[in-house]
Design an enzyme around this catalytic site. Structure first.
Site, PDB file in Angstrom:
ATOM      1  N   TYR A  22      -5.863  10.885   4.067  1.00  0.00           N
ATOM      2  CA  TYR A  22      -4.485  11.201   3.690  1.00  0.00           C
ATOM      3  C   TYR A  22      -4.442  11.945   2.345  1.00  0.00           C
ATOM      4  O   TYR A  22      -5.484  12.295   1.814  1.00  0.00           O
ATOM      5  CB  TYR A  22      -3.635   9.915   3.720  1.00  0.00           C
ATOM      6  CG  TYR A  22      -3.634   9.319   5.119  1.00  0.00           C
ATOM      7  CD1 TYR A  22      -2.993   9.986   6.161  1.00  0.00           C
ATOM      8  CD2 TYR A  22      -4.330   8.155   5.419  1.00  0.00           C
ATOM      9  CE1 TYR A  22      -3.024   9.478   7.467  1.00  0.00           C
ATOM     10  CE2 TYR A  22      -4.367   7.647   6.720  1.00  0.00           C
ATOM     11  CZ  TYR A  22      -3.715   8.317   7.728  1.00  0.00           C
ATOM     12  OH  TYR A  22      -3.761   7.839   9.015  1.00  0.00           O
ATOM     13  N   GLY A  31      -9.293  -6.541   8.975  1.00  0.00           N
ATOM     14  CA  GLY A  31      -8.192  -5.815   9.587  1.00  0.00           C
ATOM     15  C   GLY A  31      -7.760  -6.440  10.889  1.00  0.00           C
ATOM     16  O   GLY A  31      -6.938  -7.367  10.926  1.00  0.00           O
ATOM     17  N   GLN A  52       0.843  -1.202   0.000  1.00  0.00           N
ATOM     18  CA  GLN A  52       0.000   0.000   0.000  1.00  0.00           C
ATOM     19  C   GLN A  52       0.879   1.255   0.000  1.00  0.00           C
ATOM     20  O   GLN A  52       1.697   1.448   0.911  1.00  0.00           O
ATOM     21  CB  GLN A  52      -0.925   0.050   1.211  1.00  0.00           C
ATOM     22  CG  GLN A  52      -1.896   1.231   1.064  1.00  0.00           C
ATOM     23  CD  GLN A  52      -2.786   1.463   2.256  1.00  0.00           C
ATOM     24  OE1 GLN A  52      -2.300   1.696   3.356  1.00  0.00           O
ATOM     25  NE2 GLN A  52      -4.086   1.400   2.048  1.00  0.00           N
TER      26      GLN A  52
END
Ligand SMILES: Cc1cc2nc3c(=O)[nH]c(=O)nc-3n(C[C@H](O)[C@H](O)[C@H](O)COP(=O)(O)O)c2cc1C
Length: 356
Positions: free
Chosen positions: A179, A309, A98
Site C-alpha cells: 500500500y 491473523g 491500523q
C-alpha cells in the site's frame, strides 16, 4: 523464560499476554466508511488478545482501497469507533487502530468524485481489484506532488488524533502489503526524482515523515509500524529490500515508537535477525505462525509478542484454546470480506466445560 502467556510491557501498556490479533480487513462498514455495530461485537469477542490491531482504516477518503472498508475522518466514523473501543475496553482488552492508505491499490469507483488513486509515481500496478461492479483492472495512478504529499501526511496526523479521540490505545502505520507507504519505499513503484524518490534515504522519507507527524501528535509510545519485507504483494518490487528496511529501521531512533511489527511471508533473508537488534521498542513477529512456532520464538527471545491473523479471526477465544490445547475452528475464507454476521461474529467459543 517468557511464554505466550506471560505479560509484556509495550511502551506504556502492560499486555496481559503476548498473543496479538493481526490487522484484518473484514469489510463490515457501510458506504460512508462507518463500521457497523457488528464490528464492536467482533472485536469485543477477541478482547482476550494481549493486543488487538484493528483492520486497516483509511485516514482520508482518498486512502480507501476496498469496498465497505472503514475510515477515521468523519464525526460519524469517530462515533462508531467509540462503540468499538468501549466494547473492547469493557472486556479488559487493548486496541490499536491500523491506519491504511491504499495508494495505487484502489480504483476511481471507490474514491471521491471518481478521482485517480494517489501514488508516488504514475505506475500502474499489475492486477485487478474488487469494486462495486466486480473485478476491474487497476488504473495508472496520479503521482503526488510534494504539496500533495504534505496534505496526505496531514491526513494521517488528523486520523491519529481522531483515533485517540475515539478511544484507541494507539495507532499502527500500515507500511506493508504494497500500500501507499510501501509504494514509496520500493524502487518498482517509486521512480521519483525529488526528495521522496531515488536513494534509499529519499524513499524512506515518506514513512519517516508520516511517523514523525503521528508521533508528534499522539506520542511515539502510542505508535506502531508494520512492515513486510519481500512480501511482493500487490505488485510491489524493491531492488534491495535488505538495504531499504535496514535503513528504515535504523532511522526510527528518536521516534520512541511502541513497537515494530514485522510480518514475513517466504523472505529469503532472516529479517527478524537483521532488524530486531536495530530497534529499541517491542518487536512483534507475524506471518504464518502457529502456537508451537510462536512459543519457541518468544522463548528464544526472538520477539516480544506473536501476531496471529486467520487463527484469531476464526477463534475469538484463541488464548484460551492455546492454553487448554483445544482444537481450533477453521477459518471460512468465503466470508472474510462478505457483509453480515455470518463468518464474522458466529465463530464458537469453547463450551464452559472445556475451559478448565
Ligand atoms: C482476511 C484478512 C485480511 C487482512 N487484512 C489486513 C489488513 O487490513 N492490514 C494488514 O496489515 N494485514 C492484513 N492481513 C494480513 C494479516 O495481518 C497477517 O499479516 C496475515 O494474516 C498473516 O498472519 P496469519 O498467517 O497468522 O494469518 C489480512 C489477512 C487476512 C487473513
Amino acid at each position: 523464560m517468557n511464554s505466550l502467556f506471560s505479560q509484556v510491557q509495550v511502551s506504556r501498556y502492560t499486555l496481559s499476554n503476548r498473543m496479538v490479533m493481526a490487522p484484518m480487513t473484514r469489510s463490515r462498514a457501510d458506504d460512508a466508511g462507518v463500521p457497523s455495530e457488528l464490528v464492536a461485537t467482533y472485536y469485543a469477542q477477541r478482547a482476550s488478545a494481549g493486543l488487538i490491531i484493528s483492520e486497516g482504516v483509511f485516514p482520508t477518503a482518498m486512502g480507501q482501497g476496498y469496498v465497505r472498508t472503514p475510515g477515521i475522518e468523519t464525526a460519524e466514523q469517530v462515533a462508531a469507533w467509540k462503540h468499538v473501543t468501549e466494547a473492547v475496553h469493557a472486556r479488559g482488552g487493548r486496541i490499536f487502530m491500523q491506519l491504511m492508505h491504499s495508494g495505487r491499490i484502489s480504483h476511481p469507483s471507490l474514491l471521491p468524485n471518481g478521482a485517480l488513486p494517489q501514488a508516488p509515481s504514475a505506475i500502474k500496478p499489475a492486477g485487478q481489484t474488487w469494486t462495486a461492479t466486480g473485478l476491474q483492472d487497476f488504473v495508472t495512478p496520479h503521482a503526488l506532488s510534494v504539496v500533495e504529499i504534505a496534505a496526505v501526511i496531514e491526513g494521517y496526523r488528523q486520523a491519529a488524533r481522531l483515533a485517540i479521540e475515539a478511544g484507541f490505545d494507539g495507532v499502527e502505520l500500515h507500511a506493508a502489503s504494497g500500500y501507499l507507504p510501501e509504494q514509496f519505499l520500493s524502487t518498482g513503484s517509486n521512480q521519483r526524482t525529488d526528495e521522496y524518490g531515488g536513494s534509499v534515504e529519499n524513499r524512506v522519507r515518506f514513512v519517516l515523515d508520516v511517523l514523525s507527524a503521528i508521533a508528534t501528535e499522539i506520542g511515539g509510545d502510542r505508535v506502531g509500524l508494520k512492515i513486510s519485507p519481500e512480501m511482493n504483494f500487490n505488485d510491489i518490487v524493491d531492488a534491495n529490500p535488505q538495504e531499504t528496511y535496514t535503513y528504515l529501521v535504523e532511522h526510527l531512533h528518536g521516534l520512541n515508537l511502541a513497537y515494530l511489527h514485522v510480518a514475513l511471508f517466504g523472505a529469503n533473508v532472516d529479517y527478524h535477525g537483521l532488524l530486531r537488534p536495530l530497534f529499541d521498542g517491542s518487536y512483534l513477529i507475524g506471518g504464518g505462525l502457529d502456537q508451537h512456532s510462536a512459543e519457541s520464538l518468544i522463548a528464544d527471545g526472538r520477539a516480544d509478542a506473536a501476531v496471529f491473523g486467520s487463527a484469531f479471526l476464526a477463534n475469538p477465544d484463541l488464548p484460551e484454546r492455546f492454553r487448554t490445547g483445544a482444537e481450533l475452528n477453521v477459518p471460512d475464507k468465503n466470508s472474510f470480506y462478505a457483509p453480515g454476521a455470518q463468518g464474522y461474529i458466529d465463530y464458537p467459543t469453547l463450551p464452559a466445560a472445556e475451559r478448565v
